[in-house]
Design a protein around this motif. Structure first.
Motif, PDB file in Angstrom:
ATOM      1  N   PHE A 149      66.066 -80.094  66.952  1.00 44.50           N
ATOM      2  CA  PHE A 149      66.631 -78.930  67.649  1.00 44.50           C
ATOM      3  C   PHE A 149      67.646 -79.361  68.702  1.00 44.50           C
ATOM      4  O   PHE A 149      68.765 -78.831  68.770  1.00 44.50           O
ATOM      5  N   CYS A 209      69.784 -70.146  67.271  1.00 45.23           N
ATOM      6  CA  CYS A 209      68.497 -69.908  66.604  1.00 45.23           C
ATOM      7  C   CYS A 209      67.936 -68.522  66.910  1.00 45.23           C
ATOM      8  O   CYS A 209      67.311 -67.895  66.037  1.00 45.23           O
ATOM      9  N   HIS A 269      69.807 -66.117  64.775  1.00 41.29           N
ATOM     10  CA  HIS A 269      69.301 -66.221  63.399  1.00 41.29           C
ATOM     11  C   HIS A 269      68.018 -65.408  63.250  1.00 41.29           C
ATOM     12  O   HIS A 269      67.847 -64.661  62.267  1.00 41.29           O
ATOM     13  N   HIS A 277      65.058 -70.093  62.476  1.00 46.65           N
ATOM     14  CA  HIS A 277      66.063 -71.066  62.054  1.00 46.65           C
ATOM     15  C   HIS A 277      65.361 -72.365  61.672  1.00 46.65           C
ATOM     16  O   HIS A 277      64.327 -72.720  62.258  1.00 46.65           O
TER      17      HIS A 277
END
Length: 416
Positions: free
Chosen positions: A91, A376, A379, A387
């Motif tokens: 990440f 993210c 998303h 994500h």
């Protein structure tokens, strides 16, 4: 309006009469497809990526204060991806890659400076731990370099290498790490989101949620009710208070973290340094000030200010690492409210309330995570699925035992 060198030259020759406001100041509409609570870096980045990647235009970002007045403007500006665990490293490496292309992405000078970061090593055990971390970084596509004491001395000859208690034995370097101008990150994302049609609504405090039959229909605010198909919450240290309005109790505590800036100095620090025998980190801003910080104040607080014992502790760490810092005058200090989770890692997930989504628990990692957090969260809001780089950041990890405890401190938030 797109910014460019030619635009700067043109405005200089014509009296700077062509500049326009960076974003609009609209009144809220009765209803939006998506409302994002929190006009900090994470909320604004979410709006940017929702618009640019997923094509959403009917978006509002609501902020109780002004853009840049919260944690996004109250940090030490460091960006890095030198994490150990599989739940975190992919990440943060994704985030660092987004930082590398941020200025072109939002057409704004965020002063991204990949000057490098070195985590200092002070013992054999720490060298082993950092070797493991460096290997984990490389396995996840990040860069890492293990330095011996002489290599560190060559770059930072003024450090206290001969300290009997804390001898410097080397360091773990990430050359792609560095600093980014925090205010410019907020302004750049706000400008970009506004350009796509999102409404940036300042001085609009959320006072409650309208929830019926288990579904969130919108938010009550100081400017009236704003309806929404989905509501995303990204308010950092105020997460507990905000989600409490929806009847939720989070696995998060709020703590104040202080940061400091010295008077302006001539260039002395080529990169970012972290002290491995205590909690102290320092870099030098483009204006010459030494920007540094250390531990949390240790008690729960919503105040954007700290106390003197922690000031003393941070300064002691600085003196142990580089005694010459004692000759610099402290110019100013401030506090940010940290949303400290039980395992020291964040949460990006849906809640049990239909249409209500949460982004928080960032602890010390909030600023460096800004682009990936927004990407993210966008998303998740757009597709209702996590994500790929944020699949571990779920609420239920505390129930299932899948904690991401980077420091190995257990469930004591103020130690992460």
């Amino acid at each position: 309006m797109r910014y460019s060198g030619f635009k700067v030259i043109k405005e200089a020759l014509t009296g700077h009469k062509g500049w326009k406001p960076v974003w609009r100041d609209p009144e809220p509409k009765p209803h939006y497809d998506i409302v994002i609570i929190g006009g900090g870096g994470h909320g604004l980045a979410t709006a940017h990526y929702l618009a640019k990647i997923y094509g959403h235009r009917n978006i509002a970002v609501i902020e109780k204060g002004w853009i840049g007045g919260g944690n996004v403007g109250r940090n030490t500006t460091i960006v890095r991806s030198n994490y150990l665990l599989d739940g975190n490293e992919p990440f943060y490496e994704f985030s660092l890659k987004l930082w590398e292309g941020l200025e072109q992405d939002v057409n704004y000078n965020a002063m991204v400076s990949q000057r490098g970061i070195i985590n200092l090593i002070h013992s054999d055990a720490q060298r082993d731990a950092f070797t493991r971390r460096g290997n984990a970084m490389i396995l996840n596509g990040a860069d890492a370099e293990l330095l011996d004491a002489e290599q560190v001395r060559k770059e930072y000859p003024f450090l206290n290498f001969n300290d009997a208690r804390f001898p410097i034995k080397g360091g773990l370097a990430q050359r792609r790490g560095g600093t980014v101008r925090h205010d410019a990150v907020a302004w750049g994302y706000a400008r970009s989101a506004d350009g796509f049609g999102a409404d940036i609504i300042q001085n609009c405090e959320v006072t409650g949620f309208r929830i019926e039959d288990g579904k969130c229909l919108g938010v009550e605010t100081s400017k009236g009710f704003i309806g929404a198909g989905k509501v995303g919450c990204a308010v950092a240290g105020n997460s507990g208070r905000l989600m409490g309005m929806a009847g939720m109790r989070l696995p998060i505590e709020s703590h104040v973290l202080q940061a400091f800036v010295s008077e302006g100095l001539k260039p002395v620090l080529p990169g970012v340094i972290t002290f491995g025998a205590g909690h102290f980190y320092v870099s030098q801003s483009d204006k010459g000030g030494l920007v540094f910080g250390g531990d949390l104040d240790g008690y729960n607080s919503y105040a954007q200010r700290g106390n003197l014992p922690v000031v003393e502790d941070v300064c002691e760490g600085g003196m142990a690492l580089m005694p010459m810092i004692g000759r610099a005058r402290l110019l100013r200090m401030w506090g940010g409210i940290m949303d400290m989770s039980m395992d020291g890692s964040p949460i990006i997930d849906r809640t049990d309330i239909d249409g209500l989504y949460f982004n928080g628990g960032w602890c010390y990692g909030g600023f460096k995570a800004t682009p990936a957090s927004g990407h993210c969260f966008a998303h998740l809001l757009a597709r209702d699925e996590p994500h790929p780089t944020a699949t571990a950041y779920r609420f239920d990890r505390f129930r299932t035992g899948r904690m991401i405890d980077e420091k190995g401190m257990g469930n004591q938030p103020n130690l992460h």
